[in-house]
Design a protein around this motif. Structure first.
Motif, PDB file in Angstrom:
ATOM      1  N   ASP A  88       0.845  -1.213   0.000  1.00 33.68           N
ATOM      2  CA  ASP A  88       0.000   0.000   0.000  1.00 33.68           C
ATOM      3  C   ASP A  88       0.874   1.255   0.000  1.00 33.68           C
ATOM      4  OD1 ASP A  88      -2.060  -1.798   0.294  1.00 33.68           O
ATOM      5  OD2 ASP A  88      -2.610  -1.197   2.331  1.00 33.68           O
ATOM      6  N   ILE A  89       1.947   1.209   0.784  1.00 34.87           N
ATOM      7  CA  ILE A  89       2.851   2.375   0.890  1.00 34.87           C
ATOM      8  C   ILE A  89       3.462   2.675  -0.482  1.00 34.87           C
ATOM      9  CG2 ILE A  89       5.065   3.143   1.889  1.00 34.87           C
ATOM     10  CD1 ILE A  89       4.216   1.484   4.445  1.00 34.87           C
ATOM     11  N   HIS A  91       2.117   1.932  -3.434  1.00 38.07           N
ATOM     12  CA  HIS A  91       1.072   2.506  -4.297  1.00 38.07           C
ATOM     13  C   HIS A  91       0.828   3.967  -3.929  1.00 38.07           C
ATOM     14  CE1 HIS A  91      -2.428   2.880  -6.828  1.00 38.07           C
ATOM     15  NE2 HIS A  91      -3.171   3.203  -5.792  1.00 38.07           N
ATOM     16  N   GLN A  92       0.778   4.257  -2.637  1.00 40.01           N
ATOM     17  CA  GLN A  92       0.548   5.640  -2.188  1.00 40.01           C
ATOM     18  C   GLN A  92       1.662   6.561  -2.707  1.00 40.01           C
ATOM     19  OE1 GLN A  92      -2.152   6.905  -0.550  1.00 40.01           O
ATOM     20  NE2 GLN A  92      -1.234   8.921  -0.868  1.00 40.01           N
ATOM     21  N   ILE A  95       1.190   7.869  -6.204  1.00 38.99           N
ATOM     22  CA  ILE A  95       0.104   8.826  -6.486  1.00 38.99           C
ATOM     23  C   ILE A  95       0.184  10.058  -5.586  1.00 38.99           C
ATOM     24  CG2 ILE A  95      -1.491   7.054  -7.304  1.00 38.99           C
ATOM     25  CD1 ILE A  95      -2.965   7.400  -4.538  1.00 38.99           C
ATOM     26  N   GLN A  96       1.210  10.117  -4.747  1.00 41.66           N
ATOM     27  CA  GLN A  96       1.279  11.153  -3.716  1.00 41.66           C
ATOM     28  C   GLN A  96       1.325  12.570  -4.300  1.00 41.66           C
ATOM     29  OE1 GLN A  96       0.887  10.390  -0.569  1.00 41.66           O
ATOM     30  NE2 GLN A  96       1.388  12.263   0.501  1.00 41.66           N
ATOM     31  N   TYR A 101       3.006  11.163 -10.813  1.00 38.91           N
ATOM     32  CA  TYR A 101       1.812  10.338 -10.635  1.00 38.91           C
ATOM     33  C   TYR A 101       1.892   9.159 -11.604  1.00 38.91           C
ATOM     34  CZ  TYR A 101      -3.263   9.366 -10.386  1.00 38.91           C
ATOM     35  OH  TYR A 101      -4.501   8.787 -10.222  1.00 38.91           O
ATOM     36  N   PRO A 103       0.444   5.498 -11.003  1.00 40.78           N
ATOM     37  CA  PRO A 103      -0.102   4.260 -10.429  1.00 40.78           C
ATOM     38  C   PRO A 103       0.072   3.095 -11.398  1.00 40.78           C
ATOM     39  CG  PRO A 103      -1.879   5.705 -11.150  1.00 40.78           C
ATOM     40  CD  PRO A 103      -0.607   6.497 -11.262  1.00 40.78           C
ATOM     41  N   SER A 104       0.430   1.941 -10.855  1.00 43.56           N
ATOM     42  CA  SER A 104       0.697   0.798 -11.716  1.00 43.56           C
ATOM     43  C   SER A 104      -0.214  -0.363 -11.341  1.00 43.56           C
ATOM     44  CB  SER A 104       2.162   0.390 -11.529  1.00 43.56           C
ATOM     45  OG  SER A 104       2.295  -1.003 -11.646  1.00 43.56           O
ATOM     46  N   PRO A 105      -0.874  -0.980 -12.328  1.00 38.77           N
ATOM     47  CA  PRO A 105      -1.738  -2.130 -12.011  1.00 38.77           C
ATOM     48  C   PRO A 105      -0.945  -3.286 -11.393  1.00 38.77           C
ATOM     49  CG  PRO A 105      -1.539  -1.813 -14.391  1.00 38.77           C
ATOM     50  CD  PRO A 105      -0.905  -0.629 -13.752  1.00 38.77           C
ATOM     51  N   PHE A 108      -0.823  -2.175  -7.788  1.00 44.20           N
ATOM     52  CA  PHE A 108      -2.146  -2.015  -7.166  1.00 44.20           C
ATOM     53  C   PHE A 108      -2.812  -3.359  -6.852  1.00 44.20           C
ATOM     54  CE2 PHE A 108      -6.810  -1.274  -7.435  1.00 44.20           C
ATOM     55  CZ  PHE A 108      -6.921  -0.463  -6.315  1.00 44.20           C
ATOM     56  N   VAL A 109      -2.620  -4.337  -7.721  1.00 39.26           N
ATOM     57  CA  VAL A 109      -3.276  -5.634  -7.508  1.00 39.26           C
ATOM     58  C   VAL A 109      -2.828  -6.277  -6.186  1.00 39.26           C
ATOM     59  CG1 VAL A 109      -1.602  -7.035  -8.778  1.00 39.26           C
ATOM     60  CG2 VAL A 109      -3.957  -7.803  -8.610  1.00 39.26           C
ATOM     61  N   TYR A 110      -1.640  -5.899  -5.712  1.00 47.27           N
ATOM     62  CA  TYR A 110      -1.159  -6.479  -4.451  1.00 47.27           C
ATOM     63  C   TYR A 110      -1.533  -5.649  -3.222  1.00 47.27           C
ATOM     64  CZ  TYR A 110       1.249  -9.972  -7.166  1.00 47.27           C
ATOM     65  OH  TYR A 110       1.505 -11.023  -8.006  1.00 47.27           O
ATOM     66  N   THR A 111      -2.417  -4.651  -3.407  1.00 47.28           N
ATOM     67  CA  THR A 111      -2.835  -3.852  -2.252  1.00 47.28           C
ATOM     68  C   THR A 111      -4.030  -4.493  -1.538  1.00 47.28           C
ATOM     69  OG1 THR A 111      -4.272  -2.416  -3.574  1.00 47.28           O
ATOM     70  CG2 THR A 111      -1.990  -1.691  -3.260  1.00 47.28           C
TER      71      THR A 111
END
Lengths: 196, 370
Positions: A88-89, A91-92, A95-96, A101, A103-105, A108-111
């Motif tokens: 999560d960290i 991914h954050q 996009i912070q 910016y 974001p990568s799928p 993200f899939v592992y969040t």
């Protein structure tokens, strides 16, 4: 009565099987350690390299635990204290700020913490009951009760119970298999004793 | 084995702050989905977001002394009226279902506050639950799975009653991820329709009180199952395997056959693959003749909340003898001829299924029985 037939622990650069040291890594870097242990399995499973750290550790621990298992009726009950915060960290961070910016799928899939269950299910072809619980420490009471429910009510033949912790530099995996035979009775006292 | 029944329920959503208000709005054909502005580069998307000011006004009216994050306030608002009515005993279980909880805390780099059990403990302490809460985080099936787990703990004589809450907050964290997956629709979502092109996201909290006491009007959780596809981490199985097995096992436990099912509340995210997979699963389980809908056209996908939110709505449909349309649906766009409800109509619903499927190959199904 059900039994703990085997258990695996990963901590401080080592893999222990039934309390005995089985492997010691030559590196303290988490990512290198997982790679080293993956190679020692002599598998061809390229998906491993796409996984996040939490899934890699779940993969290694379940390979060790389920070695030689033929049953496909094995339920998976996983737990930890931080869900998928380790990823999560990441991914954050992606996009912070609007300037950077991206974001990568693939990240993200592992969040989601239950992706660990998905990866292990795919690898061992387990079309079975599963659940991911989050708790500040290993939820012995809940895991014990839920495992007993699944076995008593014939929802599964065996159950893998797991604690799978990875957050920044801290990691610890503890996996055990519960079934109708084995040396250790499946009691809360025994779980408490083997889960150091 | 003891039977477990659903009693009081509550919904906090953009359509209102009680089950009754939400159900009334649905009966009037209202949807929460509208163009909603988020920070750049997300911009404007079709979403179901709770209006901050209207919610704060509602929260103040509860006269709660609770101080906490937005998502915790949603949980308190959902639970408070139920606990005021049904109270707590030393043994009462509290189960929280969420995919991301207070993930907003990461924006301020507050990792501790982003831990799901921190949120759960905060709520536990506020209401004075004696037992440690159980937190279920299992992607989009979390809400249904939490209810299944609650039922099972009660059946293991761990408790006589339980409060189950399912919640997720709509944040850039989640939207950015779904956008990167190219899974989002640029219009109102259209589950099962031939022109469907992805999900809308939403937010909500749903709460239910369940116990072993049978009362007039209570609905039994008669069977449940949570079976993994063992196929793909971010896409549904092409054969619907996990959903088929979940439906079969849940129906078997409830001792019902497909012909006894009066209504199925499906997952229906309006992605091409999810909806197609569900039609295959319905064909394989002989449920092609049963009226079905997706509630996603009303709220969008509320992730960890969706399964419980839709269970509560299904219970309302059963109590009011009514089938609600799957809004957004016009012409069938899946391979098997499933009976998507097009308009509101009266029907006695004695047996209903609630299904959910999600990332990680997860599927959950419960059978609801009058």
């Amino acid at each position: 009565m059900y039994y703990i037939s085997k258990y695996i622990e990963i901590k401080e650069g080592c893999i222990y099987k039934n309390g005995e040291l089985e492997m010691q890594s030559s590196t303290s870097d988490f990512s290198d350690m997982m790679k080293e242990w993956y190679k020692s399995l002599h598998l061809s499973y390229p998906k491993f390299y796409k996984m996040d750290d939490l899934c890699k550790m779940a993969f290694i621990a379940s390979e060790r635990l389920l070695e030689g298992e033929t049953s496909k009726e094995i339920a998976l009950l996983f737990s930890n204290s931080e869900a998928s915060l380790d990823t999560d960290i990441k991914h954050q961070q992606s996009i912070q700020t609007t300037d950077a910016y991206f974001p990568s799928p693939a990240i993200f899939v592992y969040t989601l913490p239950n992706i660990t269950i998905g990866e292990v299910s795919i690898r061992h072809q387990l079309k079975t009951e599963s659940a991911f619980l989050v708790s500040d420490e290993y939820p012995i009471e809940e895991m014990h009760t839920y495992t007993e429910y699944l076995l008593q009510h014939k929802k599964a033949e065996k159950v893998v119970c797991a604690w799978i912790h990875k957050l920044e530099n801290s990691y610890h995996a503890f996996f055990y298999l519960v079934e109708n035979q084995g040396d250790l009775p499946h009691t809360k006292q025994i779980i408490n004793k083997i889960f150091i | 084995m003891q039977n477990v029944y659903i009693h009081q329920t509550n919904i906090i959503s953009p359509l209102g702050f009680s089950t009754a208000k939400n159900f009334m709005e649905l009966c009037n054909g209202k949807t929460a989905l509208q163009p909603t502005q988020f920070t750049e580069p997300i911009g404007s998307i079709f979403a179901g977001k709770i209006d901050k000011d209207i919610f704060q006004e509602h929260f103040s009216s509860l006269n709660s002394a609770f101080v906490g994050s937005t998502i915790e306030q949603y949980i308190v608002a959902a639970l408070l009226p139920l606990i005021q009515q049904k109270g707590l005993s030393e043994n009462t279980l509290f189960i929280l279902s969420t995919t991301k909880g207070n993930i907003k805390a990461l924006e301020q780099n507050n990792i501790q506050a982003a831990h799901l059990f921190e949120t759960a403990n905060h709520i536990k302490n506020y209401f004075g639950f004696s037992r440690k809460p159980i937190v279920v985080s299992n992607a989009c099936v979390s809400g249904v799975m939490a209810l299944s787990i609650a039922k099972r703990f009660i059946q293991m004589n761990q408790a006589k009653d339980a409060y189950v809450v399912a919640v997720d907050e709509l944040l850039p964290f989640i939207i950015s991820g779904f956008q990167s997956f190219q899974a989002m629709s640029n219009q109102r979502c259209k589950p099962y329709d031939e022109t469907r092109n992805g999900v809308n996201l939403g937010e909500a909290a749903a709460a239910v009180y369940i116990s072993t006491a049978k009362e007039d009007n209570s609905i039994e959780i008669a069977g449940d199952a949570n079976i993994n596809d063992a196929n793909h981490i971010s896409g549904p199985s092409r054969t619907g395997e996990g959903l088929v097995l979940s439906i079969e096992k849940a129906m078997q436990e409830a001792k019902i056959t497909a012909s006894m099912v009066d209504f199925v509340s499906l997952h229906g995210t309006a992605t091409v693959y999810n909806d197609e997979m569900e039609s295959i699963a319905l064909q394989r389980t002989n449920l092609l003749d049963v009226p079905v809908n997706s509630f996603k056209g009303y709220y969008g996908h509320t992730l960890g909340a969706s399964g419980l939110l839709e269970t509560v709505l299904t219970v309302e449909c059963m109590k009011h003898h009514v089938l609600l349309p799957s809004i957004g649906f016009e012409k069938i766009g899946v391979s098997h001829p499933i009976q998507v409800i097009k308009e509101k109509k009266s029907k006695t619903i004695d047996v209903a299924l609630k299904t959910a499927s999600g990332f990680g190959g997860s599927n959950s199904v419960i059978v609801l029985k009058k």
